[in-house]
Design a protein around this motif. Sequence first.
Motif, short mmCIF file in Angstrom:
data_model
loop_
_atom_site.label_atom_id
_atom_site.label_comp_id
_atom_site.label_asym_id
_atom_site.label_seq_id
_atom_site.Cartn_x
_atom_site.Cartn_y
_atom_site.Cartn_z
N LEU A 304 0.86 -1.18 0.00
CA LEU A 304 0.00 0.00 0.00
C LEU A 304 0.89 1.23 0.00
O LEU A 304 1.84 1.33 0.77
CB LEU A 304 -0.90 -0.01 1.23
N LEU A 305 0.58 2.18 -0.86
CA LEU A 305 1.44 3.36 -1.05
C LEU A 305 0.92 4.61 -0.37
O LEU A 305 1.66 5.55 -0.12
CB LEU A 305 1.60 3.64 -2.54
N ALA A 306 -0.35 4.64 -0.09
CA ALA A 306 -0.96 5.76 0.63
C ALA A 306 -2.32 5.32 1.14
O ALA A 306 -2.98 4.49 0.51
CB ALA A 306 -1.10 7.00 -0.25
N ILE A 307 -2.74 5.85 2.27
CA ILE A 307 -4.02 5.48 2.88
C ILE A 307 -4.75 6.77 3.27
O ILE A 307 -4.17 7.68 3.85
CB ILE A 307 -3.81 4.65 4.16
N PHE A 308 -6.05 6.81 2.95
CA PHE A 308 -6.86 7.99 3.25
C PHE A 308 -8.14 7.60 3.97
O PHE A 308 -8.68 6.51 3.78
CB PHE A 308 -7.22 8.73 1.94
N GLY A 309 -8.63 8.52 4.79
CA GLY A 309 -9.87 8.30 5.49
C GLY A 309 -10.42 9.60 6.05
O GLY A 309 -9.83 10.68 5.86
N GLY A 310 -11.52 9.50 6.75
CA GLY A 310 -12.15 10.67 7.35
C GLY A 310 -13.39 10.22 8.12
O GLY A 310 -13.77 9.04 8.03
N LEU A 311 -13.99 11.14 8.83
CA LEU A 311 -15.17 10.81 9.63
C LEU A 311 -16.37 11.60 9.14
O LEU A 311 -16.25 12.78 8.76
CB LEU A 311 -14.90 11.13 11.10
N PRO A 312 -17.56 11.00 9.16
CA PRO A 312 -18.76 11.67 8.65
C PRO A 312 -19.35 12.65 9.65
O PRO A 312 -19.23 12.46 10.87
CB PRO A 312 -19.72 10.51 8.40
N GLU A 313 -19.98 13.67 9.15
CA GLU A 313 -20.77 14.58 9.98
C GLU A 313 -22.17 13.99 10.07
O GLU A 313 -22.91 13.98 9.10
CB GLU A 313 -20.82 15.98 9.35
#
Length: 314
Positions: A304-313
């Motif tokens: 894996l070369l990059a990982i992205f995420g976030g949290l919902p409102e």
Amino acid sequence: MKIILCLALVVASHALPKADVYPPHLTPFRVSTPMDQLQTFIRPVQTLPTKVHDVSLEDTIPESFDAREQWPDCPSIGEISDTGNCWAPWALSAVSVMSDRFCIHSKGEKKIKVSAEDLLGCCQDCSLGCLGGYPDTAWDHWVKNGIVTGGGYGDTDGCKAYAYESCNHYVEGSEKATCEVLEDQPTCVKQCDSSSFNYENELTFGKNGSAYALSLEDAQIQLEIMTNGPVQAEIVLYRDFYDYKSGVYQPAADTFPIVLHFVKVIGWGVENGTPYWLGANSFNTEWGDKGFFKISREVKSIRLLAIFGGLPEL
């Protein structure tokens, strides 16, 4: 300017994965290209903060984990999308993770789908339409501007459905038409497909300040998935990845990397002594193991070369 391989090579990789001859300006990487050099070219300039989990929690990481089993009330985790004749895995994998996390963090109450079509057309800074895009900017766009609801091609349960029909990603015996990437540039139309939905009312948002990248240590990625749900991952797509059926994939010695690819990682495990990541692709359910795949966590060429995420409102 961000450097991202899929913007330059995507047409060749998607439309001609079996070919030995490519147009000069779309020539894929040479077999001998070192992975550290590949990573220099394909990893986008990082615009998001890096989230770091408490390493003291590493002892809580199980040998295997499958988000579909951990959150059985969230069906989106097990759904497979199809990029069709538009090379938009960066968008499809991003909105798939966003959809999963709405369900997970609402404890199953918000089973909504976030629209890849809206992201493609309305994120001016992250999309070159059907020739690729920037996932880090997509997560930032979700927080700042929002993305409406919407599912796959023909889906009426949401504001804006994906505009590109499913096609055959070089699966032998498929009755679908062979995929051929279009050079479309979707436009931003702030209107839903049906008058039954209101665009502004259908906007979903990421929580303020919640979009982030992850460091690439296995434990950090595992703790993120266990805590917040599936993640979006950047990998190198090799020519023989199109032929994957089952088991733990690792590139053959005589294959070569073609293009940057984005997928959803939903878990991990060990098979016949080989540690793997469990992922969902965007080549429909005819491809791979009903759309899913396992890639080795030990072979550097498929890491894996990059990982992205976030949290919902919520």
